[in-house]
Enzyme design. Structure first.
Site, PDB file in Angstrom:
ATOM      1  CG  HIS A  47     -21.520  -6.670  29.369  1.00  0.00           C
ATOM      2  ND1 HIS A  47     -21.853  -7.342  28.550  1.00  0.00           N
ATOM      3  CD2 HIS A  47     -22.039  -5.333  29.440  1.00  0.00           C
ATOM      4  CE1 HIS A  47     -22.725  -6.770  27.685  1.00  0.00           C
ATOM      5  NE2 HIS A  47     -22.822  -5.496  28.127  1.00  0.00           N
ATOM      6  CG  HIS A  74     -23.692  -1.637  31.284  1.00  0.00           C
ATOM      7  ND1 HIS A  74     -23.047  -0.977  30.217  1.00  0.00           N
ATOM      8  CD2 HIS A  74     -24.316  -2.774  30.874  1.00  0.00           C
ATOM      9  CE1 HIS A  74     -23.385  -1.663  29.060  1.00  0.00           C
ATOM     10  NE2 HIS A  74     -24.188  -2.354  29.421  1.00  0.00           N
TER      11      HIS A  74
END
Ligand SMILES: [Zn+2]
Length: 148
Positions: A99, A101
């Protein structure tokens, strides 16, 4: 992966505040934001981190993250934005599903992961309402990059 919280979020089996979705990624609000508006761009496919993810998914995730960073800087007047992925425990990775940020910075001062707090419903709604009018810029950005 059954024991992966992000896979469960992608599958809709776990609650999240979703702001964007396409065929490769979803974007949700971080449950433990460093700052107001902290977002996560999560690949729909499970990878441990950037070291094993499909390059196409990496490019896609960072492109969506870039579009969101521009929305924060250009439309919502953030003073700065961190766009970052953590790969491996020593790098601060906590959830082992790739992922990116997107962390808007509203004030001067040093970046710190230790300033995380728990996201509540009111904060989530205020982020969703503020960012909603600009979300079409993500597809425009992807198109202009030749990705969509
Ligand atoms: Zn996963």
């Amino acid at each position: 992966m059954k024991d992966c919280v992000f896979c469960r979020i992608v599958a809709g089996e776990e609650k999240s505040f979703k702001i964007y979705e396409d065929d490769r990624v979803i974007t949700i609000l971080d449950k433990y934001p460093v700052s107001w508006g902290h977002l996560l761009v999560i690949t729909k496919k499970h990878y441990e981190s950037i070291h094993d993810a499909d390059p196409k998914d990496i490019v896609h995730a960072f492109s969506v993250a870039s579009a969101l960073a521009r929305i924060y800087r250009n439309d919502l007047n953030a003073k700065g934005v961190n766009v970052v992925t953590n790969s491996g425990r020593p790098a601060g990775q906590i959830i082992f599903h790739f992922h990116v940020h997107v962390i808007p910075r509203w004030h001067e001062g040093e970046f710190s992961w230790s300033s995380r707090h728990v996201l509540d419903e009111d904060e989530a709604k205020s982020v969703l309402n503020k960012i909603k009018p600009y979300l079409s810029e993500i597809d425009e950005f992807l198109r202009s990059a030749g990705i969509k």
